[in-house]
Design a protein around this motif. Structure first.
Motif, PDB file in Angstrom:
ATOM      1  N   THR A   1      -0.948   6.843   0.587  1.00  0.00           N
ATOM      2  CA  THR A   1      -0.976   5.431   0.202  1.00  0.00           C
ATOM      3  C   THR A   1      -1.600   5.254  -1.180  1.00  0.00           C
ATOM      4  O   THR A   1      -2.255   6.149  -1.709  1.00  0.00           O
TER       5      THR A   1
ATOM      6  N   ASP B   1      -1.297  -4.132   3.198  1.00  0.00           N
ATOM      7  CA  ASP B   1      -0.611  -3.088   3.956  1.00  0.00           C
ATOM      8  C   ASP B   1       0.846  -3.458   4.254  1.00  0.00           C
ATOM      9  O   ASP B   1       1.280  -4.582   4.015  1.00  0.00           O
TER      10      ASP B   1
ATOM     11  N   SER C   1       2.835   6.384   6.030  1.00  0.00           N
ATOM     12  CA  SER C   1       2.969   7.371   4.955  1.00  0.00           C
ATOM     13  C   SER C   1       2.738   8.785   5.484  1.00  0.00           C
ATOM     14  O   SER C   1       3.309   9.748   4.977  1.00  0.00           O
TER      15      SER C   1
ATOM     16  N   GLY D   1      -0.215   1.378   6.718  1.00  0.00           N
ATOM     17  CA  GLY D   1       0.267   2.138   5.573  1.00  0.00           C
ATOM     18  C   GLY D   1      -0.065   3.613   5.690  1.00  0.00           C
ATOM     19  O   GLY D   1       0.779   4.481   5.439  1.00  0.00           O
TER      20      GLY D   1
ATOM     21  N   ASN E   1       0.808  -1.226   0.000  1.00  0.00           N
ATOM     22  CA  ASN E   1       0.000   0.000   0.000  1.00  0.00           C
ATOM     23  C   ASN E   1       0.837   1.271   0.000  1.00  0.00           C
ATOM     24  O   ASN E   1       0.300   2.355  -0.215  1.00  0.00           O
ATOM     25  N   VAL E   2       2.135   1.161   0.259  1.00  0.00           N
ATOM     26  CA  VAL E   2       3.016   2.332   0.201  1.00  0.00           C
ATOM     27  C   VAL E   2       4.071   2.078  -0.870  1.00  0.00           C
ATOM     28  O   VAL E   2       4.962   1.238  -0.703  1.00  0.00           O
TER      29      VAL E   2
END
Length: 465
Positions: A303, A92, A326, A322, A71-72
């Motif tokens: 994300t 995630d 972030s 995430g 997710n990042v």
């Protein structure tokens, strides 16, 4: 340390001979890069996105197959899967910004995953990397690695790209081995995959210009990119040594930070591509460092699932980590020409900001007692106070509202106003993502407690009474 004259001469020769693609310049670059990494095959491409898309297409999965991404990451990771005709499952990340293996294992029980496109983010390699490979092998899941940030990073004393099944890498100008435009490459040790990749990158051709064997794309690198990148590669060892040294200075200087954390992953030797701070009040710290003349950034501070272009019909397996991470990222300057005095100044400014920024809400007797104790503690920086009955109090800044408090970097509100006002104060803290300590009695009714508890479930905040 690019030999500009040599590069210019080779580019002029390329122009004179019209050898713009499929040239010896490209073959030479691919061979030299493979020797540097220690892998069997390097297949050059015209971008990092193309490299990832080629990796996915080379697997020849059924259309609509599910591919996992973290997710990042940069948007291209997600984009490559979508452009290849597959379904995305966004999973995630863990505390080190890497794909969360435990979540992946849980997701594997509910989804028929055909491939995982993991991302070695910020120059680091996950502590779970070997376990990730074992999990994928046990489930017959193909593992692709987005290695755009880890060219030169080592795992078990070997370059991470050496033993990858399939890795896609960007050579965008801002990357650690940046080209003079969009460029990239794929690594593999599999002969069949290497041949397939070369066919796919050239519109499905295999030698004969007008015979096409597969649906591929126009992903070939041009000779000018190869000439420049090959010259850059000649001194890449020196670049890595310098960046490793600069990163080590950051690591040692920030070892004892209390509230701001410097990213360190024990399983790998990072290439020094990025220097990452993690902090709860990242936007404020970022602005403060900017104001002090430091060229900081916030790379991937949103994300994939929070991007406006994210397809809401895609699958997700998230736990909120995430979003939390972030939101907390700050990138410090780290580059070959960073001078020691510049790095020293950066370190000093970060250390100066490594405090909990607090405000007092209500400066009656209890508020003044809290203030007295806070002044004795070097871990806190008193930003100001909120009190509707006071226009000033000694040297303290009067803060007009909670939004302003957040903009001033307040991490913590100590609520010592009247009990009847606590509920509204807490709501204001929650709405502005400010941690709080509230004097007892905290609230005047059970209903207020229930409402606050419900709101707290969706906030990553500390609440103390």
């Amino acid at each position: 340390n690019i030999n500009s004259e040599l590069v210019k001469n080779k580019i002029c020769d390329c122009i004179d001979t019209k050898k713009f693609i499929n040239s010896e310049y490209i073959i030479d670059f691919e061979n030299n890069l493979a020797d540097f990494i220690g892998c069997k095959h390097v297949v050059s491409t015209n971008s990092g996105t193309s490299a990832l898309q080629l990796c996915l297409l080379s697997l020849e999965l059924p259309r609509g197959s599910i591919v996992v991404i973290p997710n990042v990451t940069f948007w291209a990771t997600y984009e490559a899967v979508k452009l290849s005709g597959y379904r995305v499952l966004v999973v995630d990340v863990n505390d080190d910004y890497q794909l969360d293996l435990n979540l992946l294992k849980e997701a594997s029980k509910s989804y028929d995953i055909k491939a995982v496109l993991t991302v070695h983010l910020y120059g680091y390699i996950s502590n779970d990397y070997l376990d990730l490979k074992m999990h994928c092998e046990s489930k017959n899941i193909k593992l692709i690695e987005d290695s755009s940030h880890v060219l030169g990073s080592k795992f078990n004393d070997e370059y991470i790209l050496k033993n990858s099944y399939l890795s896609g890498v960007s050579l965008y100008p801002t990357k650690i081995l940046g080209s003079n435009g969009n460029a990239g490459f794929v690594t593999t040790n599999d002969d069949y995959l290497a041949k397939t990749l070369k066919i796919l990158r050239d519109n499905g051709r295999d030698g004969n210009r007008y015979e096409h064997y597969k649906i591929g794309g126009n992903f070939v690198m041009n000779s000018i990119q190869a000439i420049y990148s090959n010259e850059y590669l000649r001194n890449f060892d020196e670049t890595l040594k310098k960046l490793y040294y600069i990163n080590k200075i950051y690591e040692e200087a920030f070892t004892n930070l209390k509230f701001i954390k410097y990213l360190k992953v024990n399983s790998c030797t990072p290439n020094g591509y990025m220097a990452i701070l993690k902090c709860k009040n990242a936007e404020y710290i970022y602005k403060e460092l900017k104001n002090r003349g430091i060229c900081v950034n916030r790379i991937y501070n949103k994300t994939i699932t929070d991007q406006p272009g994210f397809d809401k019909d895609d699958f997700t397996y998230l736990n909120g980590k995430g979003y939390e991470l972030s939101s907390s990222v700050i990138n410090l300057p780290i580059y070959y020409d960073l001078e020691p005095n510049e790095q020293k100044y950066i370190i000093e400014q970060v250390k100066e900001l490594d405090k909990i920024k607090v405000m007092i809400v209500g400066l009656g007797r209890m508020g003044q007692l809290h203030l007295k104790e806070l002044k004795k503690n070097n871990n806190y920086e008193i930003i100001g106070f909120i009190d509707p009955y006071l226009t000033k109090f000694n040297e303290l800044l009067k803060i007009n509202n909670y939004k302003t408090a957040k903009e001033l970097g307040v991490d913590l509100a100590i609520i010592s106003s009247s009990t009847e006002s606590h509920y509204d104060c807490i709501i204001n803290c929650l709405n502005n993502n400010i941690n709080f300590l509230v004097e007892k009695p905290a609230l005047i009714s059970i209903e207020q407690h229930y409402k606050i508890n419900i709101l707290l479930e969706h906030k990553n905040l500390k609440c103390c009474v």
